[in-house]
Design an enzyme around this catalytic site. Structure first.
Site: not given
Length: 764
Positions: A18, A96, A98, A100, A316, A318, A363
């Site tokens: 990203e 990432d 997740d 999203e 990570y 989140r 995670h």
């Protein structure tokens, strides 16, 4: 030969991430055989609403089939990625780990014009050589269930936002208003808390405190029981309190020590951080807002320059899982035993389970990627905020892996007639994990030293007795951290959404932050009242949490995404259409009276979307007052009334203070009362003249822009606020741009396409 063709001779694998910061760290790990490129966040999104066709970007009559389009300004990125992909043997999508991130990877896949067998999905929870290389060696397909869960969230949020918002426009007459599936429920929490505070009636109660002594050693005790029953705020007034005080003062003999309880307990460490607990700890310990915490954590995760090399410092950020990998536990054990000794490591490794449903356990918890990199060992490479947050994460994780502390607790009960007083203390006998994460040991030991060694049957002398008056307190207003906690407890939102929710309700002027507390505005309370009274289901906590659970079930293959949408859509639209038919204009009355004619002041909205108070007697009385001015007057903080600034008075060199008047903020000298307009500086040096600073200005039409304070000698100007950072591609200033597709960090140069998404699109 193009640049891509030249590179293809050496680089046969393309990794798409990203952000540029993340790409630098991964490039260092994978080496020259890999080309690392950034998508700069999302590259496709649902299109903006078409006012002519009422098209929201998905076909309700065709199983809610979405029609995604490339985000404006991202075509150059797509072209570049395709050019590189054509000359690569393998393409790894490394967004990432997740939902999203999975959706971003899928959108990138959709725009790449290459065969499916060249594309792989890789995920890693930390940007370390082991994790990244393992992911490349073990790629997987894109998880379409996760993609559809994220897609369903997008469609739901757009449905609610674009269908409810027109109701507010019609009723309140302000097209800047919006409703949101989650943001409006968060607003409800804040408004209901404000109602609780306003309805709260303080109750008086008294406590009794005695200064006692034995062998010339004094200590304090508090009345805890009357005739064997706990006091618990049962002394209602001064008269009752004084009766007890008089009795104890005039008690004819020494008080009796009737019970001594000694107990050694083990104080266990708590789990490492998840998103919500990190946000709360950063707020209470560091004073960071939720959004700031996530921005700083993002940089630590993507990688910092350490000894000239980019290094991902944390996992990570989140996550709502407290799980820790075996490797991380082993590294923590080595560090703890080497640096603190074997006794500081538990007999069995600490493992944690989060007692909550719907935990995303894909995670780990938030922890340092390299536990041996202590905060102080890398302090020189971090700015102050990065160091503070990394230190907090490192200490929390390391303490979570350490042995419990041994705490000796002692409680003493002392009796005089029908009254029992209590003195308690604790002393840390072995600090264990407190050695790393807790600084209360010294205070606890000092408290122990104030209490003499007492045993049952001892006598103590009463030196002094005094009553203290108290009043019950209303529940506190939410701050950002406590609101996150409440959202999590209700099952509303997820780690990736907390910061956005809190940002949106403040951006929409529904909520204001004063003295760190979240206060609902008149506008926010009116919006909340209208939504709760007309859309009870959408605004219900359990309904919102239930929808979050359904999104989880879609990701887990337990529900079908378009069936969930269909079940929601039909009753929702019936409710919206029914309300729209009967919607009437609502007047927002304030509790202020017009200073000129005495009539009620109403909340009104300017053409630019700003709220102000206007007299209800308009047009006969045209009095207006700034809402910001009223907020400053209503604030309990003296700092809000007169805040000292560094600037000195140009007339007498006296101290200047910042105040707020009906027309905004201004500076006033405390000596000669000289006043001048307050000018907000961004703290960014002008890149054109190199001497001035970029300050906030307003055009003749009232639009905010940013320009050099050396004007007219220097004419440098920007429409967007500069961040102070330089563009990684061309070196020009970066600016912060807020659009309907989200908030971006963009290059100020028109010829440069650099753009990085730093916030998701606002709901509604």
């Amino acid at each position: 030969m193009t640049v891509a063709e030249k590179k293809s001779k050496k680089e046969k694998a393309l990794v798409i991430v990203e952000s540029p910061a993340k790409s630098k760290t991964i490039k260092k790990i994978l080496g020259d055989g890999f080309q690392i490129e950034a998508s700069f966040g999302h590259i496709r999104n649902l299109p903006l609403k078409d006012p002519k066709t009422d098209n929201l970007g998905f076909d309700v009559n065709n199983n809610f089939e979405p029609k995604f389009e490339i985000i404006q300004g991202k075509q150059k990125v797509v072209t570049k990625l395709n050019d590189l992909a054509k000359h690569s043997d393998k393409i790894y999508l490394a967004a990432d780990p997740d939902r999203e991130g999975e959706a971003i990877a899928w959108h990138v896949r959709q725009v790449l014009k290459v065969p499916d067998d060249k594309i792989y999905r890789i995920v890693f929870n930390e940007i370390t050589p082991k994790a990244v290389k393992h992911s490349v060696e073990n790629p997987r397909p894109i998880d379409m269930d996760m993609v559809q869960a994220q897609q369903t969230r997008q469609i739901l949020d757009k449905l609610v936002g674009f269908k409810l918002s027109p109701v507010l426009w019609k009723q309140i007459g302000n097209r800047n208003l919006s409703a949101g599936r989650v943001q409006s429920v968060a607003l409800r929490m804040i408004c209901e808390r404000e109602e609780e505070i306003e309805a709260f009636v303080p109750q008086e109660y008294w406590s009794i405190h005695a200064l006692l002594s034995k062998d010339d050693k004094s200590f304090e005790a508090e009345l805890s029981k009357i005739k064997g029953k706990a006091v618990d705020k049962n002394i209602p007034n001064a008269e009752e309190a004084q009766k007890i005080v008089d009795f104890l003062k005039n008690y004819p003999q020494d008080f009796d020590v009737t019970k001594v309880t000694k107990k050694t307990t083990k104080r266990k460490p708590t789990a490492p951080f998840i998103t919500s607990t990190l946000q709360r700890a950063a707020s209470s310990k560091l004073g960071f807002g939720v959004q700031k915490t996530m921005q700083v954590a993002q940089k630590l995760y993507e990688g910092m320059e350490i000894d000239g090399n980019p290094v991902g410092l944390i996992t990570y950020m989140r996550t709502d899982s407290v799980r820790v990998s075996d490797d991380a536990q082993a590294m923590a054990k080595d560090f703890i035993t080497t640096n603190y000794g074997d006794k500081y490591y538990p007999e069995k490794a600490n493992n944690y389970v989060k007692g909550k449903q719907n935990v995303q356990d894909a995670h780990e918890a938030i922890r340092p990627s390299y536990p041996d990199k202590t905060p102080d060992s890398i302090k020189q490479y971090l700015d102050n905020d990065q160091y503070k947050l990394y230190k907090l994460i490192w200490e929390k994780f390391m303490s979570s892996q350490m042995a419990p502390a041994d705490v000796a607790n002692k409680t003493v009960e002392i009796t005089a007639g029908d009254y029992t007083l209590r003195a308690g203390t604790s002393k840390v006998m072995f600090d264990g994990f407190l050695k790393v994460y807790n600084d209360a040991d010294e205070e606890e030991q000092q408290a122990e030293a104030k209490i003499p060694d007492l045993e049952q049957g001892d006598k103590v002398k009463c030196q002094k007795v005094e009553p203290k008056q108290h009043f019950t307190q209303p529940p506190p207003r939410y701050n950002e951290a406590s609101l996150v906690k409440a959202l999590e407890e209700h099952g509303i939102g997820r780690p990736s959404t907390y910061a956005t929710i809190i940002t949106v309700i403040q951006t929409r002027k529904y909520v204001e932050k004063r003295d760190k507390a979240l206060h609902p505005t008149l506008l926010g309370r009116t919006v909340c009242k209208q939504l709760v009274s007309q859309f009870a289901d959408i605004m219900d906590y359990k309904f919102t949490a239930g929808m979050e659970a359904k999104l989880d079930q879609i990701a887990e293959k337990k529900l079908i995404w378009n069936v969930v949408l269909k079940d929601f859509y039909t009753p929702f639209m019936e409710e919206v259409n029914a309300v729209m038919k009967t919607a009437e204009r609502v007047v927002i009355e304030s509790d202020k009276l017009c200073p000129n004619c005495g009539k009620k002041m109403l909340v009104r909205t300017s053409r630019t979307g700003n709220q102000f108070l206007g007299c209800s007697g308009y047009p006969e009385c045209k009095t207006t007052i700034s809402i910001n001015y009223l907020n400053e007057l209503d604030s309990d903080s003296e700092e809000n009334q007169a805040q000292v600034v560094e600037e000195k008075c140009e007339k007498c060199n006296g101290d200047m203070v910042m105040k707020t008047g009906p027309y905004g903020k201004y500076l006033e000298c405390v000596e000669c009362k000289n006043r001048k307009k307050y000018i907000r500086s961004t703290g960014v040096k002008c890149p054109k003249c190199g001497e001035g600073e970029i300050i906030e200005k307003k055009s003749k039409s009232g639009k905010v822009f940013f320009g050099c304070n050396k004007y007219p000698d220097c004419s440098f100007a920007l429409w967007d606020e500069p961040t102070g950072e330089k563009c990684p591609e061309c070196g020009e200033l970066l600016v912060k741009r807020v659009t309907k597709n989200g908030t971006f960090e963009s290059c100020s140069a028109r010829t440069c396409s650099y753009k990085k998404q730093i916030e998701e699109p606002q709901e509604g």
